[in-house]
Write a protein that holds these residues in place. Structure first.
Motif, mmCIF file in Angstrom:
data_model
loop_
_atom_site.group_PDB
_atom_site.id
_atom_site.type_symbol
_atom_site.label_atom_id
_atom_site.label_comp_id
_atom_site.label_asym_id
_atom_site.label_seq_id
_atom_site.Cartn_x
_atom_site.Cartn_y
_atom_site.Cartn_z
ATOM 1 N N GLU A 33 0.835 -1.205 0.000
ATOM 2 C CA GLU A 33 0.000 0.000 0.000
ATOM 3 C C GLU A 33 0.871 1.257 0.000
ATOM 4 O OE1 GLU A 33 -3.189 2.018 2.919
ATOM 5 O OE2 GLU A 33 -3.789 0.189 1.884
ATOM 6 N N ALA A 34 1.937 1.263 0.794
ATOM 7 C CA ALA A 34 2.830 2.421 0.849
ATOM 8 C C ALA A 34 4.197 1.969 1.339
ATOM 9 C CB ALA A 34 2.265 3.493 1.777
ATOM 10 N N MET A 52 1.289 -2.683 4.217
ATOM 11 C CA MET A 52 0.799 -3.698 3.296
ATOM 12 C C MET A 52 -0.595 -4.166 3.697
ATOM 13 S SD MET A 52 4.326 -5.669 2.394
ATOM 14 C CE MET A 52 3.709 -6.071 0.794
ATOM 15 N N ARG A 53 -1.250 -4.827 2.780
ATOM 16 C CA ARG A 53 -2.543 -5.449 3.054
ATOM 17 C C ARG A 53 -2.348 -6.959 3.047
ATOM 18 N NH1 ARG A 53 -6.394 -1.987 3.555
ATOM 19 N NH2 ARG A 53 -6.252 0.024 2.539
ATOM 20 N N LEU A 59 -4.620 -4.390 7.626
ATOM 21 C CA LEU A 59 -3.640 -3.394 7.222
ATOM 22 C C LEU A 59 -2.421 -3.670 8.099
ATOM 23 C CD1 LEU A 59 -3.148 -0.905 5.440
ATOM 24 C CD2 LEU A 59 -3.996 0.491 7.328
ATOM 25 N N TYR A 80 -0.593 7.899 10.010
ATOM 26 C CA TYR A 80 -0.969 7.347 8.708
ATOM 27 C C TYR A 80 -2.488 7.172 8.633
ATOM 28 C CZ TYR A 80 -1.216 4.285 4.672
ATOM 29 O OH TYR A 80 -1.535 3.749 3.437
ATOM 30 N N ARG A 85 -5.169 8.670 6.103
ATOM 31 C CA ARG A 85 -5.857 7.700 5.251
ATOM 32 C C ARG A 85 -6.723 6.791 6.123
ATOM 33 N NH1 ARG A 85 -0.725 8.407 4.012
ATOM 34 N NH2 ARG A 85 -0.096 8.997 1.933
ATOM 35 N N SER A 138 -9.114 4.177 7.788
ATOM 36 C CA SER A 138 -9.444 2.804 7.408
ATOM 37 C C SER A 138 -10.145 2.146 8.583
ATOM 38 C CB SER A 138 -8.166 2.032 7.066
ATOM 39 O OG SER A 138 -8.457 0.668 6.885
ATOM 40 N N CYS A 145 -5.765 -3.629 12.126
ATOM 41 C CA CYS A 145 -4.346 -3.365 11.861
ATOM 42 C C CYS A 145 -3.476 -4.253 12.735
ATOM 43 C CB CYS A 145 -4.019 -1.906 12.171
ATOM 44 S SG CYS A 145 -4.957 -0.724 11.212
#
Length: 121
Positions: free
Chosen positions: A30-31, A45-46, A51, A86, A90, A92, A96
């Motif tokens: 993802e980043a 990452m996913r 997440l 983060y 963004r 979500s 996580c």
């Protein structure tokens, strides 16, 4: 005579190795290198519904301990702060977790240890 590589180049190489390792196991990037005041996240990452905030640690030998041991409580707190920033940027609603990819470099093949859910926030 060994070639001297900068710490930044070594870190980037370790992150790339960890990224390839995780992608081969089905995670999606993802980043990378999310930086904010007070912290940095190496990989985000996913993994299915999760997440995943990934800290990559690399060492050339275990003389000063294995790489995963270098994720101290203080480092964990910095990672949690960066992950919070983060998520503020963004949002979500996905669950996580914090993973550590520890790489022990050797002369031929690096040893990679993937520690899922390495610590709780």
């Amino acid at each position: 005579r060994p070639v001297l590589i900068s710490r930044v180049a070594q870190g980037t190489a370790a992150e790339t190795l960890a990224l390839r390792y995780l992608e081969a196991r089905g995670l999606l990037l993802e980043a990378r290198n999310f930086r904010c005041r007070g912290g940095e996240l190496d990989l985000i990452m996913r993994d299915g519904e999760h997440l995943v905030f990934v800290e990559v640690r690399s060492r050339h030998d275990a003389r000063y301990g294995v790489p995963a041991e270098s994720v101290t409580r203080t480092k964990q707190q910095r990672l949690v702060r960066a992950a919070t920033r983060y998520l503020q940027c963004r949002p979500s609603d996905q669950p996580c977790r914090f993973d550590v990819v520890a790489i022990l470099q050797s002369e031929d093949t690096p040893h990679i240890e993937w520690i899922q859910d390495a610590f709780q926030s």
